[in-house]
Design a protein around this motif. Structure first.
Motif, PDB file in Angstrom:
ATOM      1  N   LYS A 405       0.825  -1.209   0.095  1.00  0.00           N
ATOM      2  CA  LYS A 405      -0.099   0.004   0.039  1.00  0.00           C
ATOM      3  C   LYS A 405       0.921   1.272  -0.006  1.00  0.00           C
ATOM      4  N   ALA A 406       2.062   1.113   0.673  1.00  0.00           N
ATOM      5  CA  ALA A 406       3.028   2.211   0.744  1.00  0.00           C
ATOM      6  C   ALA A 406       3.477   2.664  -0.581  1.00  0.00           C
ATOM      7  N   VAL A 407       3.449   1.964  -1.633  1.00  0.00           N
ATOM      8  CA  VAL A 407       3.924   2.028  -2.999  1.00  0.00           C
ATOM      9  C   VAL A 407       2.776   2.341  -4.057  1.00  0.00           C
ATOM     10  N   GLY A 408       1.532   2.421  -3.365  1.00  0.00           N
ATOM     11  CA  GLY A 408       0.328   2.560  -4.143  1.00  0.00           C
ATOM     12  C   GLY A 408      -0.256   1.270  -4.829  1.00  0.00           C
ATOM     13  N   VAL A 409      -0.171   0.213  -4.029  1.00  0.00           N
ATOM     14  CA  VAL A 409      -0.980  -0.862  -4.548  1.00  0.00           C
ATOM     15  C   VAL A 409      -2.271  -1.312  -3.537  1.00  0.00           C
ATOM     16  N   GLU A 410      -3.239  -1.470  -4.105  1.00  0.00           N
ATOM     17  CA  GLU A 410      -4.385  -2.009  -3.334  1.00  0.00           C
ATOM     18  C   GLU A 410      -4.339  -3.406  -3.275  1.00  0.00           C
ATOM     19  N   VAL A 411      -4.250  -4.066  -1.861  1.00  0.00           N
ATOM     20  CA  VAL A 411      -4.128  -5.183  -1.301  1.00  0.00           C
ATOM     21  C   VAL A 411      -5.457  -5.822  -0.882  1.00  0.00           C
TER      22      VAL A 411
END
Length: 535
Positions: A405-411
């Motif tokens: 999430k910190a690099v812009g990925v939705e998990v």
């Protein structure tokens, strides 16, 4: 979910368990309690986490069945605590990558007194090779399409493989060998034991316990072990104890002699005065990307960026409750047939800003809510993981979701229990990323998992297609034993370099003995190594 041994079972089930299969060779550790030497005529009581179900050694690959069958069946060759192969049912053997010939010991008998012949041993391999029998050991202990020959007069069995296998003798030599009754009527051997092992099954209480008694005539154990050894238990009771907390309490109170205890109960059990402790590597933390077109993991650049965003050290500590060790090879047997090397030089290094820059360069730009987008599509991943590994893995998955999430990925974490994991991996393949523990004994077992056809035609559930891995693993298979190791290790490193999968940690599986010493091989207690202690 039960532990599994064997490639088909490995692919279908061990992703949830082991592995035992996990695990593998180990050695006795700790200080014996009592200090009074070995006891004779004693009874050992050991916990198993679930009822094993069918006890047919060639049809049930679960760890619980393997635990029971280790006492009642033998192998052609045994294994020492340091991984050395030693005679067992076979007094000697010769092998190449395509052929292995075993010469049997004379005088080996089954539990019912009948002689074990070369023809019966050969029929074991024919049984597994026959796909109509549905053995999970085909491809693991027995290569597909093998030719099996025997000579009863000479006492020899020869296995010829169509394709080269660098560890062929070890591969076939470690398979349990059943007596003729189990091969002629497999359905009759579900609650009985028809083997040559050191113990005879005398009582079965399904869901409760399995009782075995020492065979006084046993004289063909690994490296010459016999029933005359001082301290061997005269009786063994394998008791079904599903809860590790209950098993820990029973061990501490003296109701159990040996128990497998991990998690929060491990600390108090390890503190028992004089306890014997055996730790084996198991259930490696491996993060797989689905390479199918349209999935984020199909793009090597995205895989490498996500790997770069992972703090593998922190993830390893959380997932293993601080008891793990760095992963240097995909094989979890201890010791492994090939010594691995540190992988930090090939796995993308942890670099949050570097991961962001890499995604930027690939055209994935942060949206209004921080989630990256490209061509109108959000960078989202579903993260499959097995619930069997409990709170530690769940916490690690949560941490991994935060790191991405910190690099812009939705998990979206996708916990799954038991067969649900295998259904997703091998049937629907509806996942983007999977934290999948898989225990293996040989590097060759990975070729069907990380190359070749995808399900349902093969076991390559991630759809990995790494040309360098294929080249190196093919070269390794043509070499025998240790000579193949350089290629096998380089093949694994080729996978890590491309972030086809990301190695995180090797977990630790702990077995404790109170009033007994023992060692382990292939993730199982070696019955002839058990020594009951006085005091």
């Amino acid at each position: 979910m039960k532990r599994t041994h064997g490639t088909a079972a490995l692919l279908a089930l061990s992703v949830l368990t082991l592995t035992a299969c996990g695990g593998s060779a180990g050695s006795t550790a700790g200080t014996a309690s009592g200090g009074g030497g070995y006891a004779t005529g004693a009874t050992l009581t050991m916990a198993i986490p679930a009822d094993p179900g069918s006890l047919h050694p060639l049809l049930n690959a679960t760890g619980e069945a393997a635990t029971v069958n280790a006492f009642t069946y033998d192998q052609l060759i045994g294994m020492t605590g340091d991984g050395k192969l030693v005679p067992q049912l076979a007094e000697k053997w010769e092998s190449t990558p395509t052929e292995a010939t075993f010469t049997l010991r004379k005088g080996v008998t089954c539990a019912d007194g009948t002689e074990l012949t070369a023809g019966t041993v050969a029929d074991n391999f024919r049984f597994v090779a026959d796909t109509e029998n549905g053995s999970p050991f085909i491809g693991a202990y027995v290569p597909a399409g093998v030719r099996v020959e025997h000579d009863d007069a000479a006492g020899t069995v020869t296995i010829t493989s169509k394709e080269p296998a660098s560890f062929l003798a070890r591969m076939v030599g470690l398979m349990p060998i059943a007596c003729a009754k189990a091969l002629k009527d497999p359905k009759a051997v579900t609650a009985t034991a028809e083997g040559t092992g050191p113990y005879k099954l005398t009582e079965v209480k399904p869901g409760q316990s399995y009782t075995l008694e020492l065979r006084q005539d046993y004289a063909w154990g690994p490296d010459g072990a016999t029933a005359k050894a001082e301290g061997l238990p005269a009786k063994v009771v394998l008791q079904v104890v599903p809860s590790q907390t209950t098993a820990a309490n029973m061990l501490m109170s003296g109701q159990l002699t040996i128990a497998n205890v991990n998690g929060p109960d491990r600390t108090r059990v390890a503190a028992i005065p004089g306890v014997t402790t055996v730790d084996i590597p198991t259930r490696p933390g491996l993060v797989f990307f689905n390479h199918t077109e349209g999935r984020p993991g199909a793009d090597a650049g995205v895989r490498k960026a996500l790997a770069m965003a992972m703090d593998r050290s922190a993830l390893g500590k959380v997932s293993s409750a601080g008891l793990g060790r760095p992963l240097t090879t995909l094989v979890t047997s201890d010791p492994p047939p090939c010594t691995g090397r540190p992988v930090d030089d090939v796995v993308p290094a942890h670099d949050v800003e570097g991961a962001k820059a890499a995604l930027d360069a690939l055209g994935w730009k942060p949206g209004a809510d921080g989630v990256r987008e490209k061509d109108g599509k959000r960078l989202t991943v579903s993260l499959l993981y097995p619930t069997r590994d409990g709170a530690s893995l769940a916490s690690a998955v949560e941490l991994l979701a935060q790191q991405w999430k910190a690099v812009g990925v939705e998990v979206t974490p996708k916990p799954a229990a038991g067969a649900q994991v295998t259904d997703v991996l091998f049937k629907t393949r509806d996942f983007d990323v999977s934290w999948t523990p898989i225990d293996t004994e040989l590097p060759s077992m990975w070729t069907g998992i990380l190359s070749g056809p995808t399900p349902p035609n093969g076991g390559n559930f991630s759809g990995t297609d790494n040309a360098e891995y294929r080249r190196l693993s093919t070269a390794a298979q043509s070499k025998e034993g240790d000579a193949s190791c350089g290629d096998w290790i380089d093949a694994e490193r080729a996978l890590f370099k491309e972030a086809d999968l990301v190695p995180v940690v090797v977990n630790t599986n702990s077995y404790f003995g109170k009033g007994a010493e023992f060692r382990m091989a292939k993730g199982l207690i070696v019955p002839t190594s058990i020594r009951m202690l006085k005091g």
